[in-house]
Write an enzyme that holds these catalytic residues in place. Sequence first.
Site: not given
Length: 165
Positions: A26-29, A85
């Site tokens: 998972q990653g964060y926008l 990010d």
Amino acid sequence: MEIEKKFLVKVLPDGLEQYEKKVIEQGYLCQRPVVRVRRSNNNYILTYKSRPGDFKTGSADVIINNEAEFPLSKDSYEHLREKTDGYLIEKTRYIIPLPDGHKGELDIFGGKLKGLYFIEVEFADEEDAAAFIPPEWFGENVSNDKRYTNSYLSQCGSLDVFLNN
């Protein structure tokens, strides 16, 4: 609405292989509100999380968020993944039935966060959360320690945050 508590783990339970597991990336926008993309096994999800109303909603030992999840295609996930990010989080999540009927979601991190693990328990409401008695193998409640939020961990990308505080 998502109501949960997050705990450290004193000792990992035996027989993890018997439990349902999800391999997650998972990653964060965005951090505020939280906008996340996640691959969970072969499912792709966009998640939006925000605190309801006043940031101080809920007790000091519980996390309360508005949460909405939307399915993504693999192509959409891969496109958005490139726009995240910070560090992409890698973890394996084990779904563990607890003796009181709740389910624990034990996250064991890999990559730069290897060696970190904690467990989250979701509740029907704040009263359910207040009445929860953690099993013996659960450690400290870290629900409101920002260092244990995945969005924060995606920005630091190492366990140094725990050594320096």
